[in-house]
Every structure is written in C-alpha cells, then in structure tokens.
Design a protein around this motif. Structure first.
Motif, PDB file in Angstrom:
ATOM      1  N   SER A  70     -38.457  62.183 -25.455  1.00 26.72           N
ATOM      2  CA  SER A  70     -37.714  63.360 -24.515  1.00 26.72           C
ATOM      3  C   SER A  70     -38.716  64.429 -24.584  1.00 26.72           C
ATOM      4  CB  SER A  70     -36.468  63.634 -25.682  1.00 26.72           C
ATOM      5  OG  SER A  70     -36.765  63.987 -26.921  1.00 26.72           O
ATOM      6  N   GLN A  71     -38.077  65.435 -23.794  1.00 25.87           N
ATOM      7  CA  GLN A  71     -38.674  66.659 -23.788  1.00 25.87           C
ATOM      8  C   GLN A  71     -37.513  67.751 -23.793  1.00 25.87           C
ATOM      9  OE1 GLN A  71     -40.960  67.422 -20.108  1.00 25.87           O
ATOM     10  NE2 GLN A  71     -42.212  65.600 -20.451  1.00 25.87           N
ATOM     11  N   HIS A  72     -37.744  69.104 -23.894  1.00 26.77           N
ATOM     12  CA  HIS A  72     -36.576  70.064 -23.983  1.00 26.77           C
ATOM     13  C   HIS A  72     -36.491  70.074 -22.360  1.00 26.77           C
ATOM     14  CE1 HIS A  72     -34.599  73.859 -23.903  1.00 26.77           C
ATOM     15  NE2 HIS A  72     -34.528  73.863 -25.213  1.00 26.77           N
ATOM     16  N   PRO A  73     -34.799  70.154 -22.270  1.00 26.40           N
ATOM     17  CA  PRO A  73     -34.501  70.180 -20.930  1.00 26.40           C
ATOM     18  C   PRO A  73     -35.103  71.343 -19.819  1.00 26.40           C
ATOM     19  CG  PRO A  73     -32.640  69.741 -22.204  1.00 26.40           C
ATOM     20  CD  PRO A  73     -33.792  69.964 -23.231  1.00 26.40           C
ATOM     21  N   ASP A  74     -35.398  72.328 -20.546  1.00 24.95           N
ATOM     22  CA  ASP A  74     -36.091  73.237 -19.688  1.00 24.95           C
ATOM     23  C   ASP A  74     -37.254  72.809 -19.304  1.00 24.95           C
ATOM     24  OD1 ASP A  74     -33.806  74.970 -19.910  1.00 24.95           O
ATOM     25  OD2 ASP A  74     -34.660  76.119 -21.503  1.00 24.95           O
ATOM     26  N   LYS A  75     -38.082  72.313 -20.143  1.00 26.82           N
ATOM     27  CA  LYS A  75     -39.402  71.728 -19.787  1.00 26.82           C
ATOM     28  C   LYS A  75     -39.338  70.662 -18.686  1.00 26.82           C
ATOM     29  CE  LYS A  75     -43.809  70.137 -21.773  1.00 26.82           C
ATOM     30  NZ  LYS A  75     -44.537  69.627 -22.825  1.00 26.82           N
ATOM     31  N   ARG A  76     -38.277  69.939 -19.049  1.00 31.32           N
ATOM     32  CA  ARG A  76     -38.120  68.726 -17.820  1.00 31.32           C
ATOM     33  C   ARG A  76     -38.135  69.534 -16.479  1.00 31.32           C
ATOM     34  NH1 ARG A  76     -39.163  63.463 -18.699  1.00 31.32           N
ATOM     35  NH2 ARG A  76     -37.887  63.487 -20.494  1.00 31.32           N
ATOM     36  N   ARG A  77     -37.019  70.675 -16.433  1.00 30.20           N
ATOM     37  CA  ARG A  77     -36.654  71.029 -15.222  1.00 30.20           C
ATOM     38  C   ARG A  77     -37.920  71.960 -14.537  1.00 30.20           C
ATOM     39  NH1 ARG A  77     -32.323  72.611 -18.235  1.00 30.20           N
ATOM     40  NH2 ARG A  77     -30.644  71.301 -17.957  1.00 30.20           N
ATOM     41  N   LEU A  98     -28.403  69.226 -29.456  1.00 28.60           N
ATOM     42  CA  LEU A  98     -27.391  68.944 -30.266  1.00 28.60           C
ATOM     43  C   LEU A  98     -28.020  68.890 -31.779  1.00 28.60           C
ATOM     44  CD1 LEU A  98     -25.228  66.252 -28.810  1.00 28.60           C
ATOM     45  CD2 LEU A  98     -24.890  68.554 -28.796  1.00 28.60           C
ATOM     46  N   PRO A  99     -27.198  69.522 -32.581  1.00 36.41           N
ATOM     47  CA  PRO A  99     -27.797  69.428 -34.233  1.00 36.41           C
ATOM     48  C   PRO A  99     -27.841  67.860 -34.653  1.00 36.41           C
ATOM     49  CG  PRO A  99     -26.039  71.298 -33.898  1.00 36.41           C
ATOM     50  CD  PRO A  99     -26.074  70.433 -32.682  1.00 36.41           C
ATOM     51  N   GLY A 100     -28.847  67.738 -35.457  1.00 38.91           N
ATOM     52  CA  GLY A 100     -29.140  66.372 -35.751  1.00 38.91           C
ATOM     53  C   GLY A 100     -30.245  65.654 -34.797  1.00 38.91           C
ATOM     54  N   GLY A 101     -30.478  66.360 -33.739  1.00 41.09           N
ATOM     55  CA  GLY A 101     -31.571  65.742 -32.754  1.00 41.09           C
ATOM     56  C   GLY A 101     -32.724  65.961 -33.512  1.00 41.09           C
ATOM     57  N   ALA A 102     -33.767  64.924 -33.056  1.00 38.62           N
ATOM     58  CA  ALA A 102     -35.154  65.014 -33.522  1.00 38.62           C
ATOM     59  C   ALA A 102     -35.885  66.207 -33.494  1.00 38.62           C
ATOM     60  CB  ALA A 102     -35.915  63.840 -33.072  1.00 38.62           C
ATOM     61  N   HIS A 103     -35.394  67.006 -32.079  1.00 36.48           N
ATOM     62  CA  HIS A 103     -36.195  68.100 -31.835  1.00 36.48           C
ATOM     63  C   HIS A 103     -35.192  69.497 -31.849  1.00 36.48           C
ATOM     64  CE1 HIS A 103     -39.457  65.228 -31.115  1.00 36.48           C
ATOM     65  NE2 HIS A 103     -38.562  64.617 -30.207  1.00 36.48           N
ATOM     66  N   TYR A 104     -34.076  69.351 -32.326  1.00 33.79           N
ATOM     67  CA  TYR A 104     -33.006  70.494 -32.073  1.00 33.79           C
ATOM     68  C   TYR A 104     -33.961  71.649 -32.637  1.00 33.79           C
ATOM     69  CZ  TYR A 104     -29.199  73.372 -33.202  1.00 33.79           C
ATOM     70  OH  TYR A 104     -28.267  74.329 -33.266  1.00 33.79           O
ATOM     71  N   GLY A 105     -33.639  72.618 -31.850  1.00 34.41           N
ATOM     72  CA  GLY A 105     -34.013  74.170 -32.109  1.00 34.41           C
ATOM     73  C   GLY A 105     -35.443  74.258 -31.461  1.00 34.41           C
ATOM     74  N   ALA A 106     -36.074  73.182 -31.040  1.00 39.67           N
ATOM     75  CA  ALA A 106     -37.455  73.589 -30.424  1.00 39.67           C
ATOM     76  C   ALA A 106     -37.304  73.742 -28.948  1.00 39.67           C
ATOM     77  CB  ALA A 106     -38.328  71.923 -30.913  1.00 39.67           C
ATOM     78  N   LEU A 107     -38.333  74.810 -28.775  1.00 40.65           N
ATOM     79  CA  LEU A 107     -38.408  75.493 -27.248  1.00 40.65           C
ATOM     80  C   LEU A 107     -39.741  74.598 -26.890  1.00 40.65           C
ATOM     81  CD1 LEU A 107     -36.599  78.703 -27.552  1.00 40.65           C
ATOM     82  CD2 LEU A 107     -35.728  76.669 -26.865  1.00 40.65           C
ATOM     83  N   PRO A 108     -39.809  74.641 -25.566  1.00 43.35           N
ATOM     84  CA  PRO A 108     -41.089  74.521 -25.147  1.00 43.35           C
ATOM     85  C   PRO A 108     -41.844  75.502 -25.255  1.00 43.35           C
ATOM     86  CG  PRO A 108     -39.576  74.648 -23.224  1.00 43.35           C
ATOM     87  CD  PRO A 108     -38.607  74.661 -24.596  1.00 43.35           C
ATOM     88  N   ASN A 109     -43.178  75.210 -25.688  1.00 44.81           N
ATOM     89  CA  ASN A 109     -44.145  76.269 -25.894  1.00 44.81           C
ATOM     90  C   ASN A 109     -43.833  77.592 -26.687  1.00 44.81           C
ATOM     91  OD1 ASN A 109     -46.006  74.726 -24.352  1.00 44.81           O
ATOM     92  ND2 ASN A 109     -44.932  75.666 -22.335  1.00 44.81           N
ATOM     93  N   GLY A 138     -40.899  71.015 -14.924  1.00 42.51           N
ATOM     94  CA  GLY A 138     -41.614  70.138 -14.027  1.00 42.51           C
ATOM     95  C   GLY A 138     -41.167  69.226 -12.907  1.00 42.51           C
ATOM     96  N   GLY A 139     -39.973  69.808 -12.621  1.00 41.25           N
ATOM     97  CA  GLY A 139     -39.358  69.370 -11.202  1.00 41.25           C
ATOM     98  C   GLY A 139     -38.304  68.311 -11.276  1.00 41.25           C
ATOM     99  N   HIS A 140     -37.999  68.010 -12.769  1.00 33.52           N
ATOM    100  CA  HIS A 140     -37.382  66.742 -12.739  1.00 33.52           C
ATOM    101  C   HIS A 140     -36.103  67.294 -13.505  1.00 33.52           C
ATOM    102  CE1 HIS A 140     -40.504  64.198 -11.580  1.00 33.52           C
ATOM    103  NE2 HIS A 140     -41.188  65.029 -12.533  1.00 33.52           N
ATOM    104  N   GLY A 141     -34.928  66.404 -13.408  1.00 30.30           N
ATOM    105  CA  GLY A 141     -33.756  66.515 -14.221  1.00 30.30           C
ATOM    106  C   GLY A 141     -33.633  66.031 -15.604  1.00 30.30           C
ATOM    107  N   PRO A 142     -33.219  66.793 -16.459  1.00 29.94           N
ATOM    108  CA  PRO A 142     -33.221  66.299 -18.079  1.00 29.94           C
ATOM    109  C   PRO A 142     -32.699  65.004 -18.081  1.00 29.94           C
ATOM    110  CG  PRO A 142     -31.664  67.977 -17.582  1.00 29.94           C
ATOM    111  CD  PRO A 142     -32.557  67.759 -16.492  1.00 29.94           C
ATOM    112  N   THR A 143     -33.123  64.086 -19.080  1.00 27.40           N
ATOM    113  CA  THR A 143     -32.442  63.119 -19.300  1.00 27.40           C
ATOM    114  C   THR A 143     -31.487  62.918 -20.616  1.00 27.40           C
ATOM    115  OG1 THR A 143     -33.741  62.274 -21.202  1.00 27.40           O
ATOM    116  CG2 THR A 143     -34.551  61.667 -18.964  1.00 27.40           C
ATOM    117  N   LEU A 144     -30.401  62.112 -20.823  1.00 25.84           N
ATOM    118  CA  LEU A 144     -29.620  62.001 -21.828  1.00 25.84           C
ATOM    119  C   LEU A 144     -30.179  62.222 -23.151  1.00 25.84           C
ATOM    120  CD1 LEU A 144     -26.698  61.351 -23.002  1.00 25.84           C
ATOM    121  CD2 LEU A 144     -27.097  59.099 -23.048  1.00 25.84           C
ATOM    122  N   ALA A 145     -31.465  61.554 -23.384  1.00 25.96           N
ATOM    123  CA  ALA A 145     -32.159  61.565 -24.547  1.00 25.96           C
ATOM    124  C   ALA A 145     -32.792  63.179 -24.741  1.00 25.96           C
ATOM    125  CB  ALA A 145     -33.330  60.738 -24.774  1.00 25.96           C
ATOM    126  N   ASP A 146     -33.201  63.939 -23.726  1.00 25.73           N
ATOM    127  CA  ASP A 146     -33.707  65.314 -23.592  1.00 25.73           C
ATOM    128  C   ASP A 146     -32.443  66.128 -24.532  1.00 25.73           C
ATOM    129  OD1 ASP A 146     -35.875  64.409 -22.274  1.00 25.73           O
ATOM    130  OD2 ASP A 146     -35.141  65.281 -20.499  1.00 25.73           O
TER     131      ASP A 146
END
Length: 167
Positions: free
Chosen positions: A23-30, A46-57, A32-40
């Motif tokens: 997964s990538q942060h949805p903002d980073k995926r966008r 969502l709290p509990g997610g592996a990368h919750y709270g992480a922002l791109p760069n 790059g010209g792509h739509g975010p995935t469910l995993a993103d």
C-alpha cells in the motif's frame, strides 16, 4: 460531478491487492496519477492500519502505539472508521453482521473484512485450507459481489421482458 451529500465509500476490492507492491498513502497514489486501493485506505487512513498516521514524505503523525493499534475493533459509527463510518454502519444493518477488524495482526488489510464488505458468508474464501493471504485477496478481488450480481440480473431480465407474452 460528485453529489455534495455523497458519503465516502471504501474502494472496491481488486485482484492485485496483495501483489501491487504494497500500500501507499492515498495522496501519494493520487500524485502518481492513480486512484488509491482498498489496502491504501485501510492501512493508511484507519487506526490499526500498518501505516496509520504516516504521510508521504513526512514525519509520522500521532499514530497509536503498537499496543493501541490492535486493541479492539471500532464499533459502528465510531470516529475510528473516519469518513467511512456511515457506510460501515449501513452495511452492518443491511448484512446483519458486525464489521470484522479492517486490519490483521500486522496492520494490513484483513481478508475477512474484504469478505464481509462483499457480503459473502464468513469463511467463504478465508476458511479455504491452504490459501495464502495473497491468494485470498486475489480470489476476493476476482469474485463477484452477490448483491451487485443479483441487481444486474434483475435489470437484464426486466430489459429482456422474460416471461412476457412477446415474440
């Protein structure tokens, strides 16, 4: 054009969820010209997610500690589901089943959550012996949502006028 009253819905499961490089942060995926995935969305928003709270760069925000991450599943309507709370609550009412945790013990998208989102019986895919998480996500992503299939068949049958006295 998007309706102003539209409530955010989670993305549709796709077959490449476990094989697209993670997964990538949805903002980073966008960006790059792509739509975010469910995993993103699940793993980053969502709290509990592996990368919750992480922002791109950027530095991590106030992410929960590992002890807090997986302490419990959010209840319907709680802030933990964020903008998706109305959709989660609505599907819980329609399906008659509480939402399972959106993430697994490693903070990644939980296959049981995808199975629940699709309206499949618990264990329909996740209880199949020998299927890895990647194989489960691929099967779910390639699967059909029964409610959508039923709706599509009703529309097609109405258009075909099945049962009418026509030619």
């Amino acid at each position: 054009m998007e309706c102003p009253e539209a409530k955010p819905l989670l993305k549709t499961p796709t077959a490449q969820l476990a094989t697209n490089g993670g997964s990538q942060h949805p903002d980073k995926r966008r960006a790059g010209g792509h739509g975010p995935t469910l995993a993103d969305e699940v793993e980053h928003l969502l709290p509990g997610g592996a990368h919750y709270g992480a922002l791109p760069n950027a530095e991590r925000l106030d992410a929960p500690s590992p002890e807090q991450k997986h302490s419990r599943t959010p209840n319907a309507g709680e802030d933990a589901w964020g903008p998706y709370a109305p959709a989660i609550s609505r599907w819980e009412r329609i399906s008659g089943r509480a939402a399972p945790p959106a993430t697994n013990e490693r903070g990644r998208l939980a296959t049981a959550f995808v199975e629940w989102m699709m309206g499949l019986a618990p264990g329909w895919v996740t209880a199949v012996p020998g299927l890895t998480r990647a194989a489960q996500l691929k099967a779910l992503g390639n699967g059909v949502v029964p409610a959508q299939a039923s709706g599509a068949l009703r529309i097609l049958l109405d258009r075909a006028n099945v049962g009418s006295a026509g030619p």
